[in-house]
Design an enzyme around this catalytic site. Structure first.
Site, short mmCIF file in Angstrom:
data_model
loop_
_atom_site.label_atom_id
_atom_site.label_comp_id
_atom_site.label_asym_id
_atom_site.label_seq_id
_atom_site.Cartn_x
_atom_site.Cartn_y
_atom_site.Cartn_z
N LYS A 47 18.14 -1.83 6.40
CA LYS A 47 17.37 -0.77 7.06
C LYS A 47 16.11 -1.38 7.69
O LYS A 47 15.74 -2.51 7.37
CB LYS A 47 17.00 0.29 6.02
N TYR A 268 -16.70 -7.63 14.92
CA TYR A 268 -17.08 -6.22 15.05
C TYR A 268 -17.85 -5.74 13.83
O TYR A 268 -17.54 -6.09 12.70
CB TYR A 268 -15.82 -5.35 15.16
C1 LIG Z 1 15.25 0.10 0.37
C2 LIG Z 1 16.24 0.46 -0.64
C3 LIG Z 1 16.86 -0.52 -1.42
C4 LIG Z 1 16.42 -1.97 -1.40
O1 LIG Z 1 15.21 -2.04 -2.11
P1 LIG Z 1 14.44 -3.41 -2.36
O2 LIG Z 1 13.29 -3.02 -3.20
O3 LIG Z 1 14.02 -3.91 -1.01
O4 LIG Z 1 15.38 -4.34 -3.03
C5 LIG Z 1 17.90 -0.13 -2.25
N1 LIG Z 1 18.27 1.16 -2.33
C6 LIG Z 1 17.67 2.14 -1.62
C7 LIG Z 1 18.12 3.55 -1.79
C8 LIG Z 1 16.64 1.83 -0.77
O5 LIG Z 1 16.02 2.81 -0.08
#
Ligand SMILES: *Cc1c(COP(=O)(O)O)cnc(C)c1O
Length: 386
Positions: A47, A268
């Site tokens: 993702k 800044y």
């Molecule tokens: C993002 C996600 C993962 C992976 O999580 P990590 O902490 O990056 O290993 C697994 N399952 C779901 C449902 C997620 O949203």
């Protein structure tokens, strides 16, 4: 494209920042996790455009390492995975938005993760229209209160669907809220309520563990694990060093070196007053590149951890940021390197093998996930290995 028009970040000669993405390290991390999880299978979580690193490059590398199942958040990300891995099983975590969104799933053979009774009904309708029992995943919320059917809803869905056979669940899953804190009591409570639900879906794949969940032990693995950040080189447990290989090296070009006197201020808000005569390296990186303003050394009252701010790494040394990170530029104190050691055109590491991404994130009051998914479009990107 004419010579004078370059896409941002396409040419290292013109880029302020450079990203090197080591696909061999990515594959090694995946293989190491897959080995820990055996006999369970290990999915790839891609993702957020593969945590900012590019679905089009990451998915083929994971596929070479033996990955056959992928999780994305959105259906268009799923279509990108399908293009990169024609035979993969692709799950869409955020479920279904509407009946009209169904065609994208069907055309790309995407499997929605059904997160509520409304999602279940939508998929039943889409299945009905398609004339097939379409495959789906069933997500059960066991203590996160984010997405998922309640345990009771999941149990009644299992019973109803075994009669109606309207849709075809091929995966049951839940998600841990506190896996990065192994001693947190919620881990075991979630495990126990997940076991109850998983038993109601016999004979299909079953998944609970994200990256830190993998280390909670084999009873958390079920038949499929879902590590994301660890594959990309992030820490598995908050506060301890990552055993995984770093995958991303982010560097910035130094565009000027200047000398300032004790008592002068930098940047800044004049938020930092120099305690000594200082050599300042100005790097062409800033919050427009996703380099967090919250890693400023001074003048950021909202940063929670109260730490000193971020660092760069150059010539074998860690050097602190001075003043505030700005949109396109960040100042580093390179005095301790000695005179004339840093020159215009050198590159300074922002995170990578010498400066763990988790430390860079913590200095900014954030997490490695956010640093990766915020990496901007102006970086020159170079993929090695794979
Ligand atoms: C993002 C996600 C993962 C992976 O999580 P990590 O902490 O990056 O290993 C697994 N399952 C779901 C449902 C997620 O949203």
């Amino acid at each position: 494209m004419s010579e004078s028009h370059h896409a941002a970040g396409s040419d290292i000669r013109f880029a302020g920042g450079s990203l090197t993405i080591d696909l061999d390290a990515l594959k090694a991390n995946y293989a190491a996790l897959a080995k820990i999880c055996e006999p369970a299978l290990t999915a790839g979580v891609v993702k957020g455009d593969a945590y900012g690193l590019g679905i089009d490059r990451v998915v083929p590398a994971l596929a070479e390492a033996g990955c056959t199942r992928y999780f994305v958040a959105l259906p268009e990300e799923g279509a990108a995975v399908r293009a990169a891995a024609p035979d993969a099983t692709v799950y869409v975590l955020n479920g279904l938005f509407s009946e009209e969104s169904g065609s994208l799933y069907v055309e790309n053979r995407l499997i929605p993760v059904l997160n509520s009774p409304v999602d279940v009904r939508l998929w039943e309708v889409i299945s009905g229209v398609s004339g097939e029992r379409l495959p789906c995943a069933v997500h059960v919320d066991t203590g996160m209160n984010r997405l998922g059917l309640t345990v009771a809803e999941a149990l009644s869905f299992a019973e109803e669907n075994s009669l109606t056979r309207a849709v075809e669940p091929i995966l049951v899953m839940s998600h841990l809220a506190c896996a990065d804190q192994p001693a947190h009591p919620l881990n075991r409570r979630q495990l126990e309520s997940y076991q109850t639900v998983a038993a109601a879906f016999p004979g299909i794949e079953s998944s609970l563990a994200n990256s830190p969940g993998v280390l909670l032990g084999a009873e958390y693995h079920f038949s499929l694990t879902r590590p994301g950040i660890a594959v990309y080189g992030g820490a598995l447990v908050s506060g301890s060093a990552s055993p995984m290989r770093p995958v991303v090296t982010a560097e910035a070009r130094i565009v000027q070196v200047r000398h300032a006197r004790a008592g002068e201020t930098v940047g800044y808000g004049a938020s930092q007053t120099l305690a000594r005569d200082t050599t300042i390296a100005i790097a062409a990186i800033g919050y427009a590149d996703g380099y967090p303003r919250s890693s400023s050394a001074a003048g950021i009252p909202l940063r929670q951890n109260g730490g000193p701010g971020g660092h760069g790494f150059i010539q074998g040394r860690r050097v602190p940021i001075l003043g505030r990170v700005t949109m396109d530029l960040t100042m580093f104190d390179v005095t301790d390197l000695g005179p004339d050691m840093v020159a215009k055109g050198d590159f300074i590491e922002l995170f990578g093998p010498n400066l763990p991404i988790d430390e860079a994130a913590e200095a900014a009051g954030t997490i490695s996930y956010e640093l990766l998914t915020s990496l901007g479009r102006r970086y020159h990107r170079r993929y090695v290995g794979g």
